[in-house]
Design a protein around this motif. Structure first.
Motif, PDB file in Angstrom:
ATOM      1  N   SER A  52       0.847  -1.185   0.000  1.00 49.05           N
ATOM      2  CA  SER A  52       0.000   0.000   0.000  1.00 49.05           C
ATOM      3  C   SER A  52       0.885   1.238   0.000  1.00 49.05           C
ATOM      4  O   SER A  52       1.725   1.408   0.872  1.00 49.05           O
ATOM      5  CB  SER A  52      -0.908   0.011   1.230  1.00 49.05           C
ATOM      6  OG  SER A  52      -1.376   1.320   1.460  1.00 49.05           O
TER       7      SER A  52
ATOM      8  N   ALA B 195      -0.354   4.278   0.141  1.00 46.84           N
ATOM      9  CA  ALA B 195      -1.260   5.369   0.461  1.00 46.84           C
ATOM     10  C   ALA B 195      -1.399   5.632   1.955  1.00 46.84           C
ATOM     11  O   ALA B 195      -2.426   6.130   2.388  1.00 46.84           O
ATOM     12  CB  ALA B 195      -2.628   5.087  -0.139  1.00 46.84           C
TER      13      ALA B 195
ATOM     14  N   ALA C  24      -2.599   9.028   2.801  1.00 45.03           N
ATOM     15  CA  ALA C  24      -4.008   9.340   2.560  1.00 45.03           C
ATOM     16  C   ALA C  24      -4.815   9.075   3.830  1.00 45.03           C
ATOM     17  O   ALA C  24      -5.654   9.883   4.226  1.00 45.03           O
ATOM     18  CB  ALA C  24      -4.547   8.502   1.403  1.00 45.03           C
TER      19      ALA C  24
ATOM     20  N   THR D 238      -3.465   2.908  -5.022  1.00 45.52           N
ATOM     21  CA  THR D 238      -2.953   3.604  -3.845  1.00 45.52           C
ATOM     22  C   THR D 238      -1.876   4.622  -4.209  1.00 45.52           C
ATOM     23  O   THR D 238      -1.637   5.549  -3.458  1.00 45.52           O
ATOM     24  CB  THR D 238      -2.380   2.619  -2.809  1.00 45.52           C
ATOM     25  OG1 THR D 238      -1.322   1.880  -3.415  1.00 45.52           O
ATOM     26  CG2 THR D 238      -3.431   1.688  -2.289  1.00 45.52           C
TER      27      THR D 238
ATOM     28  N   LEU E 104      -3.601   7.923  -4.556  1.00 48.06           N
ATOM     29  CA  LEU E 104      -4.696   8.177  -3.616  1.00 48.06           C
ATOM     30  C   LEU E 104      -4.429   9.374  -2.709  1.00 48.06           C
ATOM     31  O   LEU E 104      -5.322  10.189  -2.463  1.00 48.06           O
ATOM     32  CB  LEU E 104      -4.949   6.922  -2.771  1.00 48.06           C
ATOM     33  CG  LEU E 104      -6.213   6.949  -1.926  1.00 48.06           C
ATOM     34  CD1 LEU E 104      -7.443   6.985  -2.805  1.00 48.06           C
ATOM     35  CD2 LEU E 104      -6.275   5.732  -1.015  1.00 48.06           C
ATOM     36  N   THR E 105      -3.177   9.497  -2.229  1.00 48.47           N
ATOM     37  CA  THR E 105      -2.835  10.608  -1.342  1.00 48.47           C
ATOM     38  C   THR E 105      -3.078  11.939  -2.046  1.00 48.47           C
ATOM     39  O   THR E 105      -3.717  12.846  -1.514  1.00 48.47           O
ATOM     40  CB  THR E 105      -1.359  10.506  -0.939  1.00 48.47           C
ATOM     41  OG1 THR E 105      -1.124   9.201  -0.435  1.00 48.47           O
ATOM     42  CG2 THR E 105      -1.018  11.514   0.110  1.00 48.47           C
ATOM     43  N   GLU E 106      -2.560  12.023  -3.261  1.00 52.20           N
ATOM     44  CA  GLU E 106      -2.714  13.231  -4.060  1.00 52.20           C
ATOM     45  C   GLU E 106      -4.195  13.515  -4.312  1.00 52.20           C
ATOM     46  O   GLU E 106      -4.650  14.653  -4.227  1.00 52.20           O
ATOM     47  CB  GLU E 106      -1.976  13.001  -5.388  1.00 52.20           C
ATOM     48  CG  GLU E 106      -1.814  14.189  -6.258  1.00 52.20           C
ATOM     49  CD  GLU E 106      -0.682  15.103  -5.833  1.00 52.20           C
ATOM     50  OE1 GLU E 106       0.323  14.589  -5.298  1.00 52.20           O
ATOM     51  OE2 GLU E 106      -0.811  16.323  -6.040  1.00 52.20           O
TER      52      GLU E 106
ATOM     53  N   PRO F 141       3.259  13.047   0.498  1.00 55.50           N
ATOM     54  CA  PRO F 141       3.652  11.733  -0.029  1.00 55.50           C
ATOM     55  C   PRO F 141       4.850  11.143   0.710  1.00 55.50           C
ATOM     56  O   PRO F 141       5.049   9.936   0.717  1.00 55.50           O
ATOM     57  CB  PRO F 141       3.994  12.021  -1.498  1.00 55.50           C
ATOM     58  CG  PRO F 141       4.114  13.494  -1.599  1.00 55.50           C
ATOM     59  CD  PRO F 141       3.312  14.089  -0.508  1.00 55.50           C
TER      60      PRO F 141
ATOM     61  N   SER G 119       3.972   8.339   3.244  1.00 59.71           N
ATOM     62  CA  SER G 119       3.771   6.994   2.679  1.00 59.71           C
ATOM     63  C   SER G 119       5.110   6.335   2.396  1.00 59.71           C
ATOM     64  O   SER G 119       5.313   5.146   2.646  1.00 59.71           O
ATOM     65  CB  SER G 119       3.010   7.061   1.362  1.00 59.71           C
ATOM     66  OG  SER G 119       1.900   7.877   1.464  1.00 59.71           O
TER      67      SER G 119
ATOM     68  N   TYR H 221      -9.593   9.389 -11.447  1.00 57.53           N
ATOM     69  CA  TYR H 221      -9.947   8.300 -10.540  1.00 57.53           C
ATOM     70  C   TYR H 221     -11.360   7.786 -10.801  1.00 57.53           C
ATOM     71  O   TYR H 221     -11.615   6.585 -10.728  1.00 57.53           O
ATOM     72  CB  TYR H 221      -9.797   8.741  -9.080  1.00 57.53           C
ATOM     73  CG  TYR H 221      -8.516   8.243  -8.470  1.00 57.53           C
ATOM     74  CD1 TYR H 221      -8.456   6.983  -7.897  1.00 57.53           C
ATOM     75  CD2 TYR H 221      -7.365   8.991  -8.502  1.00 57.53           C
ATOM     76  CE1 TYR H 221      -7.282   6.498  -7.355  1.00 57.53           C
ATOM     77  CE2 TYR H 221      -6.183   8.526  -7.963  1.00 57.53           C
ATOM     78  CZ  TYR H 221      -6.145   7.272  -7.394  1.00 57.53           C
ATOM     79  OH  TYR H 221      -4.977   6.800  -6.867  1.00 57.53           O
TER      80      TYR H 221
END
Lengths: 322, 288
Positions: free
Chosen positions: A60, A62, A65, A117, A120-122, A233, A236, B268
């Motif tokens: 993962s 992320a 996130a 993932t 996903l954070t972004e 980021p 992560s 997404y």
């Protein structure tokens, strides 16, 4: 429950360690305490990360996130709700996000999950920024509490203990057994009737909820919360590198990576602030190439090679499955 | 109409990025998370050539293309080959390559951040209006689209009408069987990885002519490329072209009708739709 004696001993030793560590804020403050907060933070997050990514081999990317979702759970509701309620909100938000990601990707092959993932954070950062600029007015949020660094330390220590106990309980449960089978051979798991998707989604939700709680606990430290800081980021990246350094085969593996890495990182970011990303990138590659199983995995295989006669086939497969 | 054409023009560049990635993943079996960094590096190199030496970006392609080929070949030989040798099965290689390229991502990003800093860059190249069917577009966008189409067409001809290209496709289908017909799988995989990097770098050069770029945007483009590759089906060129145009169109629609800050959310949304409806790709067959 029939608990083997050595596990009971390990549990007791772990709790004793935690009890000793709880006294730390009473003997030190300032620099060492804030460094200890960092160590505890990553101990909790990395162990929670490894709960899912260790047995499933699904990396993962992320963690930030979930961390950010937890931080924002606190930032949004800090003026209307007490802090313990905010932790519960973080649990719910983290688990919900993990379940949504899981439902979209974990029923398919693993690579979709990793890709999902990666951004996903972004994505979460952009959505929060968008909501704030269109409906909230300012980009940042203030979090003022009377929690001190020592309180944060205790909260994170408690969280780490809970993560460890949860991991231990999962290992002993049917869920843990199902996970070990999936990790060894997914086709076999499906043949013996394990619902692989459901197992993974549940576990990812547990892991995500814990990371969100860690983010919630850290919110008071930032005091002014922006999407860039909450969804960084780098978080992560650090989580993956520390967990890999320690090794993810054992529950306490990541811990072995967290302590030295946090100390070294503190030194590096203090002395070479501009080169940090490059140095960490090189360190990461070195770990992937030289220590693919982490420090604990490496030590274990050394140990096993030295005493091969004592290992029967049965115990070695059981060990491998962990 | 304006949105439709802008979207299609953007989709042209996206096609190239995705083709680069699909070569690396489909043939060399390396899931390259640092793909976007190659793109960003090409953006900066083009910028440097253009502002420092006045070299036209289209001429710059002639330097950047071969340069990217050599660098990516070396990355494959030095960093990826050991992982390929170490991997016992495809799953292991996937995990290892994801981790290694994730590390590379941060390494490259750190290096570029040191060289150029975190601010946004752009330069003026062919910034004149060009009218298509009554609407005017930046000439740079049109030129980039045409160049992308030419490169993509050249790649298509290479893959489907030359022996070397057939070998590349054979390795994509089955590396073991490819060995049986005397294809040097290792060399072909290295070649495909390097070629993929070259194509992504070319996409970066073209992108930089009309796009504002910075050192940390690589991940966004890796995401776009991955979504396109999955939507189109791994290794499927027709699928990738169609998916890239769909992505470019969706992005432009969302950016101009809703908010430019939601482009990643649009990506997404498309990704989730693909995962729910056709995870095997637009033209892919459902696995039995």
């Amino acid at each position: 429950m029939n608990i083997p004696r050595n596990e009971l001993l390990a549990l007791g030793a772990g709790l004793a360690c935690a009890a000793v560590l709880a006294f730390l804020p009473l003997v030190t403050e300032g620099f060492w305490l804030s460094l200890s907060v960092n160590i505890m933070l990553y101990a909790a997050i990395c162990t929670a990360w490894a709960l899912f990514s260790g047995p499933t081999h699904l990396v993962s990317l992320a963690s930030a996130a979930f961390f950010g979702v937890g931080t924002y759970s606190v930032a949004i509701f800090i003026d209307v709700l007490p802090f313990p309620a905010l932790i519960l909100i973080a649990v719910a938000a983290g688990a919900l996000l993990a379940m949504l990601v899981g439902l979209a990707t974990l029923r398919l092959s693993g690579v979709y999950f990793v890709i999902f993932t990666l951004g996903l954070t972004e994505l979460m950062g952009q959505i929060v920024t968008w909501v704030q600029t269109n409906f909230g007015g300012a980009i940042g949020l203030y979090v003022f509490t009377d929690l001190t660094e020592a309180h944060l330390y205790w909260l994170l220590l408690a969280l780490t203990v809970i993560v460890f106990v949860t991991g231990w309980l999962i290992n002993r449960s049917r869920l843990g057994l199902a996970l070990r089978i999936i990790g060894n051979d997914e086709a076999v798991a499906r043949h013996v009737g394990v619902d692989t998707a459901r197992t993974r989604i549940i576990l990812f939700a547990v892991s995500g909820a814990f990371i969100a709680v860690a983010g919630a606990i850290m919110a008071p430290r930032y005091s002014y919360i922006t999407p860039d800081a909450a969804f960084s980021p780098m978080t992560s990246f650090f989580v993956v590198i520390m967990a890999l350094l320690g090794g993810t085969r054992r529950l306490w593996g990541p811990l072995v990576g967290v302590v030295p890495f946090t100390l070294v990182m503190d030194f590096i970011s203090g002395h070479f602030p501009n080169q940090t990303a490059v140095i960490v990138g090189i360190a990461f590659l070195a770990i992937v190439y030289v220590l693919p199983d982490g420090v604990t995995g490496q030590l274990e295989s050394l140990f096993r090679r030295r005493r091969p006669a004592e290992q029967s086939l049965l115990t070695s497969t059981v060990e491998e499955g962990r | 109409m304006l949105i439709l054409l802008t979207g299609l023009l953007l989709g042209g560049t996206y096609t190239l990025i995705a083709l680069g990635l699909t070569l690396q993943y489909g043939v060399a079996r390396i899931m390259n998370l640092a793909n976007g960094e190659t793109l960003v590096a090409a953006c900066f190199f083009t910028f440097w050539l253009y502002t420092g030496y006045g070299i036209n970006p289209l001429v710059g392609l002639l330097v950047i293309g071969p340069g990217a080929f050599v660098i990516n070949w070396l990355i494959y030989a030095w960093l990826m080959q050991p992982l390929v040798k170490r991997a016992k099965n495809r799953g292991m290689l996937e995990v290892d390559s994801i981790l290694a390229t994730f590390g590379l991502l941060f390494l490259f990003q750190g290096l570029m951040l040191q060289a150029f800093g975190g601010s946004y860059f752009n330069y003026e190249f062919l910034a004149q209006p060009f009218s298509i069917m009554g609407d005017s577009f930046g000439l740079n966008r049109v030129v980039a689209f045409v160049a992308a189409a030419v490169i993509a067409a050249a790649l298509y001809v290479f893959l489907y009408h030359t022996d070397r290209g057939t070998a590349v496709r054979a390795v994509a289908v089955d590396p073991r069987a490819a060995r049986l017909v005397a294809i040097d799988v290792r060399r072909t995989a290295a070649f495909a990885f390097a070629l993929g990097g070259t194509i992504t770098a070319c996409a970066g050069t073209l992108l930089s002519t009309f796009y504002t770029f910075n050192t940390s945007m690589g991940v966004l483009f890796t995401m776009k490329a991955l979504i396109i590759v999955i939507m189109g089906g791994v290794g499927d060129i027709r699928g990738a072209v169609l998916a890239a145009l769909v992505l470019g169109l969706t992005e432009t629609l969302v950016a101009s009708l809703l908010d430019p800050g939601l482009t990643l959310a649009a990506n997404y949304a498309l990704f989730i739709l693909v995962l729910l409806l056709r995870p095997q790709g637009i033209f892919g067959k459902r696995p039995a």
